[in-house]
Design an enzyme around this catalytic site. Structure first.
Site, PDB file in Angstrom:
ATOM      1  N   GLU A  13      14.028  22.775  22.486  1.00 24.73           N
ATOM      2  CA  GLU A  13      15.142  23.720  22.389  1.00 24.73           C
ATOM      3  C   GLU A  13      16.028  23.680  23.637  1.00 24.73           C
ATOM      4  O   GLU A  13      17.202  24.012  23.574  1.00 24.73           O
ATOM      5  CB  GLU A  13      14.621  25.139  22.210  1.00 24.73           C
ATOM      6  CG  GLU A  13      13.876  25.366  20.923  1.00 24.73           C
ATOM      7  CD  GLU A  13      13.238  26.743  20.870  1.00 24.73           C
ATOM      8  OE1 GLU A  13      13.408  27.418  19.841  1.00 24.73           O
ATOM      9  OE2 GLU A  13      12.579  27.140  21.852  1.00 24.73           O
ATOM     10  N   TYR A  45      39.354  43.066  20.920  1.00 25.84           N
ATOM     11  CA  TYR A  45      38.299  42.461  20.113  1.00 25.84           C
ATOM     12  C   TYR A  45      38.164  40.967  20.392  1.00 25.84           C
ATOM     13  O   TYR A  45      37.067  40.414  20.385  1.00 25.84           O
ATOM     14  CB  TYR A  45      38.538  42.725  18.629  1.00 25.84           C
ATOM     15  CG  TYR A  45      38.609  44.195  18.308  1.00 25.84           C
ATOM     16  CD1 TYR A  45      37.457  44.980  18.327  1.00 25.84           C
ATOM     17  CD2 TYR A  45      39.813  44.811  18.030  1.00 25.84           C
ATOM     18  CE1 TYR A  45      37.508  46.336  18.056  1.00 25.84           C
ATOM     19  CE2 TYR A  45      39.881  46.174  17.761  1.00 25.84           C
ATOM     20  CZ  TYR A  45      38.730  46.917  17.777  1.00 25.84           C
ATOM     21  OH  TYR A  45      38.784  48.268  17.521  1.00 25.84           O
ATOM     22  N   GLU A  65      16.199  37.943  23.255  1.00 27.71           N
ATOM     23  CA  GLU A  65      16.435  39.282  23.786  1.00 27.71           C
ATOM     24  C   GLU A  65      17.286  39.221  25.056  1.00 27.71           C
ATOM     25  O   GLU A  65      18.178  40.047  25.263  1.00 27.71           O
ATOM     26  CB  GLU A  65      15.104  39.988  24.092  1.00 27.71           C
ATOM     27  CG  GLU A  65      14.267  40.296  22.870  1.00 27.71           C
ATOM     28  CD  GLU A  65      13.383  39.139  22.411  1.00 27.71           C
ATOM     29  OE1 GLU A  65      12.545  39.387  21.522  1.00 27.71           O
ATOM     30  OE2 GLU A  65      13.516  38.002  22.909  1.00 27.71           O
ATOM     31  N   LYS A  90      18.949  32.579  15.584  1.00 32.23           N
ATOM     32  CA  LYS A  90      18.894  31.130  15.808  1.00 32.23           C
ATOM     33  C   LYS A  90      18.717  30.511  14.430  1.00 32.23           C
ATOM     34  O   LYS A  90      17.743  30.806  13.729  1.00 32.23           O
ATOM     35  CB  LYS A  90      17.722  30.777  16.711  1.00 32.23           C
ATOM     36  CG  LYS A  90      17.720  29.333  17.145  1.00 32.23           C
ATOM     37  CD  LYS A  90      16.503  28.974  17.959  1.00 32.23           C
ATOM     38  CE  LYS A  90      16.469  29.679  19.268  1.00 32.23           C
ATOM     39  NZ  LYS A  90      15.389  29.189  20.136  1.00 32.23           N
TER      40      LYS A  90
END
Length: 91
Positions: A13, A45, A65, A90
């Site tokens: 990863e 935004y 997290e 993911k």
């Protein structure tokens, strides 16, 4: 939004980009913009999206997290935003 980033615990990863999907829910007082129809009276935004993209494409993080927390911190730099909910997937 969907964007590629290099995040994760596993060695694989950390070597190659993977697709991530991010949802942002912004919480702010929209009354001033609603009554005045004034762009300056609301959050930017586009800047919130840019902040999330900068974190996802930035330095690698091991945990989702941590990634979500970093996105929230960057989005909340806009003082007009009271709170944000960040969901990171993911794919």
């Amino acid at each position: 939004m969907r964007v590629d980033g290099v995040h994760g615990v596993l060695e694989e990863e950390q070597r190659r980009p993977q697709p991530f999907e991010v949802d942002l829910d912004l919480y702010l007082d929209t009354a001033p913009a609603a009554s005045d129809d004034d762009l300056a009276a609301t959050a930017d935004y586009g800047a919130a999206v840019d902040a999330a993209l900068a974190v996802i494409t930035g330095p690698p993080r091991a945990l989702l997290e941590s990634l979500a927390g970093a996105i929230a911190e960057r989005v909340l730099e806009d003082q007009r935003i009271d709170a944000v909910t960040v969901v990171v997937r993911k794919l």
